[in-house]
Scaffold this motif. Sequence first.
Motif, PDB file in Angstrom:
ATOM      1  N   ALA A  29       0.815  -1.206   0.000  1.00 28.83           N
ATOM      2  CA  ALA A  29       0.000   0.000   0.000  1.00 28.83           C
ATOM      3  C   ALA A  29       0.852   1.259   0.000  1.00 28.83           C
ATOM      4  CB  ALA A  29      -0.942  -0.007   1.205  1.00 28.83           C
ATOM      5  N   LYS A  30       1.956   1.226   0.727  1.00 21.58           N
ATOM      6  CA  LYS A  30       2.815   2.416   0.796  1.00 21.58           C
ATOM      7  C   LYS A  30       3.428   2.742  -0.563  1.00 21.58           C
ATOM      8  CE  LYS A  30       6.885  -0.211   2.419  1.00 21.58           C
ATOM      9  NZ  LYS A  30       7.637  -0.061   1.147  1.00 21.58           N
ATOM     10  N   ASP A  31       3.696   1.701  -1.361  1.00 24.50           N
ATOM     11  CA  ASP A  31       4.240   1.944  -2.701  1.00 24.50           C
ATOM     12  C   ASP A  31       3.171   2.504  -3.637  1.00 24.50           C
ATOM     13  OD1 ASP A  31       6.752   1.078  -1.966  1.00 24.50           O
ATOM     14  OD2 ASP A  31       6.424  -0.982  -2.650  1.00 24.50           O
ATOM     15  N   ILE A  32       1.949   2.005  -3.501  1.00 21.39           N
ATOM     16  CA  ILE A  32       0.852   2.534  -4.322  1.00 21.39           C
ATOM     17  C   ILE A  32       0.666   4.022  -4.041  1.00 21.39           C
ATOM     18  CG2 ILE A  32      -1.638   2.416  -4.757  1.00 21.39           C
ATOM     19  CD1 ILE A  32      -1.440  -0.596  -4.042  1.00 21.39           C
ATOM     20  N   GLU A  33       0.672   4.381  -2.755  1.00 19.32           N
ATOM     21  CA  GLU A  33       0.483   5.786  -2.389  1.00 19.32           C
ATOM     22  C   GLU A  33       1.650   6.635  -2.871  1.00 19.32           C
ATOM     23  OE1 GLU A  33      -0.420   8.326   1.661  1.00 19.32           O
ATOM     24  OE2 GLU A  33      -1.620   6.582   1.114  1.00 19.32           O
ATOM     25  N   ARG A  34       2.874   6.122  -2.711  1.00 20.07           N
ATOM     26  CA  ARG A  34       4.051   6.885  -3.142  1.00 20.07           C
ATOM     27  C   ARG A  34       4.053   7.109  -4.654  1.00 20.07           C
ATOM     28  NH1 ARG A  34       8.196   4.917  -5.482  1.00 20.07           N
ATOM     29  NH2 ARG A  34       7.779   2.806  -4.745  1.00 20.07           N
TER      30      ARG A  34
END
Length: 561
Positions: free
Chosen positions: A341-346
Amino acid sequence: MEIGGSFYDRKAYSTCYMCACRCGIEVYVRNNKVAYIKGNDAHPTNKGVLCAKGSSGIMKEYSPARLRKPLLRVGPRGSGQFKEIEWEEALQIATQWLEEARKKGPYKIAFFTGRDQMQQINSWFASQLGTINWAAHGGFCSVNIAASGLYSIGGSFWEFGEADFENTKYFMLIGVAEDHSSNPFKLGIQEMKRKGGKFVVVNPVRWGYGAVADEWVPIKPGTDGAFFMGIMHVLFKYNLVNWDFLREYTNAPWLVIQAPGTPKDGLFYRNQEGKPMVFDKKSQSFKPADRVVPEDLDPAFIGEFTTPEGYRVRPAFDIFAERLVKDYSPEKVEKITGIPAKDIERIAKEMGTIALYHPIELPIEWVDVWGRKHKKVIGRPVSFHVMRGVASHTNGFQTARAIFLLMMMLGVVDVPGGFLNKPPYPKHIEDLPKPYKITRPDEIKYGEVYPGPHLGYPQSPDDLLVDEKGNPVRIDHAYSWWFPLTAHGCIQNVIPAAYERNPYGIEVLMIYMANMAWNSSQNIPYIIEALTATDPAGNYIIPKIITIDAFYSEQVAYSDL
């Protein structure tokens, strides 16, 4: 670079046929045989660059595996038992089979072709036969992406348009293998990276392009749509949306009627002149959408309103945003795609920030469609390219739609640094051809020429090729309720449909430059059964199969001629 020496006596110019790029080549010939192939420095596609596959085209030309004469089956289908015959006999046999089929009805001939550069000729040939059953390879390739783009932004990837590598700062490549975007993209990616741009590859496998990418996103196959919906969720959450682009160039603020259980539900709310409407926040009133720019309206993108007629209406964007918020948070998308999820947001924040807060400006004067004069062009330097890794799934059309929606949210369509259409695109959907409308397969009689386009882009249910009961008119079920937006036919459906005689049986299946037995390999035992099945009298259910190919393929093995 000019090649010297005495190893050739003449030079010819052509385009490479070893993949879909069609790079320009110089062909050196000696004693009427190809001696060497190199890239054409003056060709705009590859600028002299030629990959190993293209350079080895000479091996295809003189491969010992090439068929030298026509083959006539002498054993059971699939047995590989053939005898060589002369061309005159082969043409006589093919002509006889086709003529006998035409007399039973031109639709009894199914003519399907592969990836060639002869689509106009093949379409003309099918028209002379009078059959409705013709299509090219696109239904098995990437035409779902092409169709989704044409229905969304009036253009698409590949021959329709591509990234502006000269100006882009962030380039994402999705589901692309080297053979589909070879030399032109290698040159473009090289130029972009030398200028400090970021190159991101979305692919389950890290090969080729992924090896030189700045970031590899290892996605689960077939889940790309959820990934891009998740990106749009983040863009909406942090207001990284190009509202001006959506306001001026899309139907995002158009109002949609909310009337479940009635014929009006889901239709755009229109005035008496048939014009779609928006809700103008300045005047707190309903206005025609074509007045948004001329009257400098402030259309609502979010909310629910009640029309004078009593309809509940919502902007199209509001309906879409509700789904983004409800179903596609990064946490939910992580479970679908395997991407943290953190990569999607980034990733979403990266592309949104570059598009909105790091634009490029070119000092080019221009006049827009509303007559407004501009002294500069503002570019949004985020770009994308998509190919068969997305297309080769049943959700390919909708996945590509998600990517085009993302491009609209960022405002990167037809701007410097973003996606640029190639002339004559973009085109309005109303300017694209429709498949010629017939309602019965036997509507075209023996001796008649098929009177219109076999392929096209339906604009309403009235354009579908179905009979009075709603059944498909074409053997591949294209342009029916099963596959309404096919655009290029459904070559992969032909063998199963002909075997099941759904919607009807055929007499001759004619295949040019296509390995349809492989194209339909979703269920190999079933396809073999379809090609070899016989009726109680011992006759093949698909009576005659003619394959035109330079090499012995799986389809040749199951052909009669």
